[in-house]
Design a protein around this motif. Structure first.
Motif, PDB file in Angstrom:
ATOM      1  N   ALA A  50     -12.360-112.825  20.094  1.00 50.42           N
ATOM      2  CA  ALA A  50     -12.534-113.959  20.994  1.00 50.42           C
ATOM      3  C   ALA A  50     -12.470-115.273  20.232  1.00 50.42           C
ATOM      4  O   ALA A  50     -12.961-115.385  19.114  1.00 50.42           O
ATOM      5  N   CYS A  51     -11.889-116.258  20.873  1.00 49.26           N
ATOM      6  CA  CYS A  51     -11.813-117.622  20.332  1.00 49.26           C
ATOM      7  C   CYS A  51     -13.219-118.199  20.186  1.00 49.26           C
ATOM      8  O   CYS A  51     -14.119-117.887  20.959  1.00 49.26           O
ATOM      9  N   ALA A  52     -13.401-119.055  19.184  1.00 50.20           N
ATOM     10  CA  ALA A  52     -14.722-119.599  18.900  1.00 50.20           C
ATOM     11  C   ALA A  52     -15.091-120.771  19.800  1.00 50.20           C
ATOM     12  O   ALA A  52     -16.244-121.188  19.828  1.00 50.20           O
TER      13      ALA A  52
ATOM     14  N   SER B 291      -8.011-115.939  22.738  1.00 53.23           N
ATOM     15  CA  SER B 291      -8.315-115.096  21.599  1.00 53.23           C
ATOM     16  C   SER B 291      -7.549-115.576  20.377  1.00 53.23           C
ATOM     17  O   SER B 291      -6.527-116.236  20.483  1.00 53.23           O
ATOM     18  N   VAL B 292      -8.113-115.244  19.231  1.00 52.50           N
ATOM     19  CA  VAL B 292      -7.473-115.548  17.954  1.00 52.50           C
ATOM     20  C   VAL B 292      -7.080-114.212  17.346  1.00 52.50           C
ATOM     21  O   VAL B 292      -7.830-113.245  17.417  1.00 52.50           O
ATOM     22  N   ARG B 293      -5.881-114.168  16.762  1.00 48.73           N
ATOM     23  CA  ARG B 293      -5.386-112.888  16.248  1.00 48.73           C
ATOM     24  C   ARG B 293      -4.930-113.012  14.803  1.00 48.73           C
ATOM     25  O   ARG B 293      -4.556-114.085  14.346  1.00 48.73           O
ATOM     26  N   ASP B 294      -4.967-111.880  14.138  1.00 42.89           N
ATOM     27  CA  ASP B 294      -4.375-111.783  12.818  1.00 42.89           C
ATOM     28  C   ASP B 294      -3.326-110.682  12.872  1.00 42.89           C
ATOM     29  O   ASP B 294      -3.623-109.552  13.262  1.00 42.89           O
ATOM     30  N   GLU B 295      -2.109-111.017  12.483  1.00 42.41           N
ATOM     31  CA  GLU B 295      -1.042-110.020  12.491  1.00 42.41           C
ATOM     32  C   GLU B 295      -0.749-109.568  11.072  1.00 42.41           C
ATOM     33  O   GLU B 295      -0.476-110.377  10.180  1.00 42.41           O
ATOM     34  N   TYR B 296      -0.820-108.258  10.890  1.00 42.63           N
ATOM     35  CA  TYR B 296      -0.549-107.646   9.598  1.00 42.63           C
ATOM     36  C   TYR B 296       0.860-107.069   9.647  1.00 42.63           C
ATOM     37  O   TYR B 296       1.149-106.220  10.481  1.00 42.63           O
ATOM     38  N   GLN B 297       1.715-107.531   8.754  1.00 44.40           N
ATOM     39  CA  GLN B 297       3.076-107.015   8.728  1.00 44.40           C
ATOM     40  C   GLN B 297       3.326-106.286   7.413  1.00 44.40           C
ATOM     41  O   GLN B 297       2.940-106.769   6.338  1.00 44.40           O
ATOM     42  N   TYR B 298       3.980-105.143   7.516  1.00 42.51           N
ATOM     43  CA  TYR B 298       4.188-104.273   6.360  1.00 42.51           C
ATOM     44  C   TYR B 298       5.658-104.224   5.969  1.00 42.51           C
ATOM     45  O   TYR B 298       6.549-104.333   6.812  1.00 42.51           O
ATOM     46  N   ASP B 299       5.867-104.033   4.666  1.00 43.77           N
ATOM     47  CA  ASP B 299       7.245-104.020   4.167  1.00 43.77           C
ATOM     48  C   ASP B 299       7.841-102.615   4.258  1.00 43.77           C
ATOM     49  O   ASP B 299       7.253-101.704   4.841  1.00 43.77           O
TER      50      ASP B 299
ATOM     51  N   ASP C  37      -7.930-121.943  15.285  1.00 44.78           N
ATOM     52  CA  ASP C  37      -7.728-120.680  14.578  1.00 44.78           C
ATOM     53  C   ASP C  37      -9.063-120.126  14.102  1.00 44.78           C
ATOM     54  O   ASP C  37      -9.118-119.229  13.272  1.00 44.78           O
ATOM     55  N   LYS C  38     -10.129-120.660  14.662  1.00 47.30           N
ATOM     56  CA  LYS C  38     -11.464-120.174  14.297  1.00 47.30           C
ATOM     57  C   LYS C  38     -11.861-119.022  15.204  1.00 47.30           C
ATOM     58  O   LYS C  38     -11.596-119.033  16.398  1.00 47.30           O
ATOM     59  N   THR C  39     -12.497-118.041  14.595  1.00 51.84           N
ATOM     60  CA  THR C  39     -12.915-116.875  15.354  1.00 51.84           C
ATOM     61  C   THR C  39     -14.383-116.998  15.727  1.00 51.84           C
ATOM     62  O   THR C  39     -15.184-117.509  14.962  1.00 51.84           O
ATOM     63  N   GLY C  40     -14.711-116.546  16.917  1.00 50.13           N
ATOM     64  CA  GLY C  40     -16.106-116.486  17.312  1.00 50.13           C
ATOM     65  C   GLY C  40     -16.652-115.160  16.855  1.00 50.13           C
ATOM     66  O   GLY C  40     -16.030-114.131  17.052  1.00 50.13           O
ATOM     67  N   VAL C  41     -17.783-115.169  16.215  1.00 58.45           N
ATOM     68  CA  VAL C  41     -18.347-113.909  15.749  1.00 58.45           C
ATOM     69  C   VAL C  41     -19.036-113.242  16.929  1.00 58.45           C
ATOM     70  O   VAL C  41     -20.000-113.747  17.461  1.00 58.45           O
ATOM     71  N   ILE C  42     -18.455-112.140  17.334  1.00 59.00           N
ATOM     72  CA  ILE C  42     -19.021-111.434  18.481  1.00 59.00           C
ATOM     73  C   ILE C  42     -19.473-110.052  18.066  1.00 59.00           C
ATOM     74  O   ILE C  42     -18.889-109.417  17.198  1.00 59.00           O
ATOM     75  N   ASN C  43     -20.530-109.587  18.698  1.00 59.80           N
ATOM     76  CA  ASN C  43     -20.987-108.230  18.479  1.00 59.80           C
ATOM     77  C   ASN C  43     -21.002-107.528  19.828  1.00 59.80           C
ATOM     78  O   ASN C  43     -21.177-108.159  20.860  1.00 59.80           O
ATOM     79  N   ALA C  44     -20.796-106.252  19.805  1.00 64.41           N
ATOM     80  CA  ALA C  44     -20.771-105.492  21.040  1.00 64.41           C
ATOM     81  C   ALA C  44     -22.078-105.684  21.801  1.00 64.41           C
ATOM     82  O   ALA C  44     -23.158-105.536  21.245  1.00 64.41           O
TER      83      ALA C  44
END
Ligand SMILES: [Zn+2]
Ligand SMILES: [Zn+2]
Length: 116
Positions: free
Chosen positions: A49-51, A58-66, A85-92
């Motif tokens: 979730a966005c901060a 929402s804020v995302r991080d995309e991991y790309q592999y070679d 680009d700040k993330t909100g710290v969320i807990n379940a």
């Protein structure tokens, strides 16, 4: 530097360093998932979730592999609504109200000192 875990999606749980040889993430602090390897040319996404207060984005991080399945690129995707680009710290199970601590902490109540 830290990124959103692509497994448990908690923000800032994947610490990583970037140097001449590429991106080197550490295992997730929460679920121990290690996003350093995936399928060749694979892609993983961590989303949280966005901060920004009240923003539904929402804020995302995309991991790309070679071609060898090594993490080659880690990209922070900004919130599509407010642009942070700040993330909100969320807990379940937590609610946004819990961000503000209650000033009436237990322990202060009932601690009345009587003089005399
Ligand atoms: Zn995780
Ligand atoms: Zn937002």
């Amino acid at each position: 530097m830290a990124a959103i875990c692509p497994n448990c999606h908690l923000p800032e749980m994947i610490a990583y360093v970037i140097n001449d040889t590429g991106v080197h993430p550490f295992p997730c602090l929460e679920c121990s998932a290690g996003p350093f390897r995936s399928t060749p040319h694979g892609q993983l996404t961590g989303a949280t979730a966005c901060a920004t207060d009240g923003c539904q984005g929402s804020v995302r991080d995309e991991y790309q592999y070679d071609a060898k399945g090594r993490l080659s690129k880690l990209t922070r995707i900004k919130c599509q609504f407010c642009g942070t680009d700040k993330t909100g710290v969320i807990n379940a199970g937590s609610t946004p109200e819990r961000v503000m601590p209650d000033p009436r902490l237990p322990g202060f109540e009932g601690r009345r000192v009587r003089h005399g």
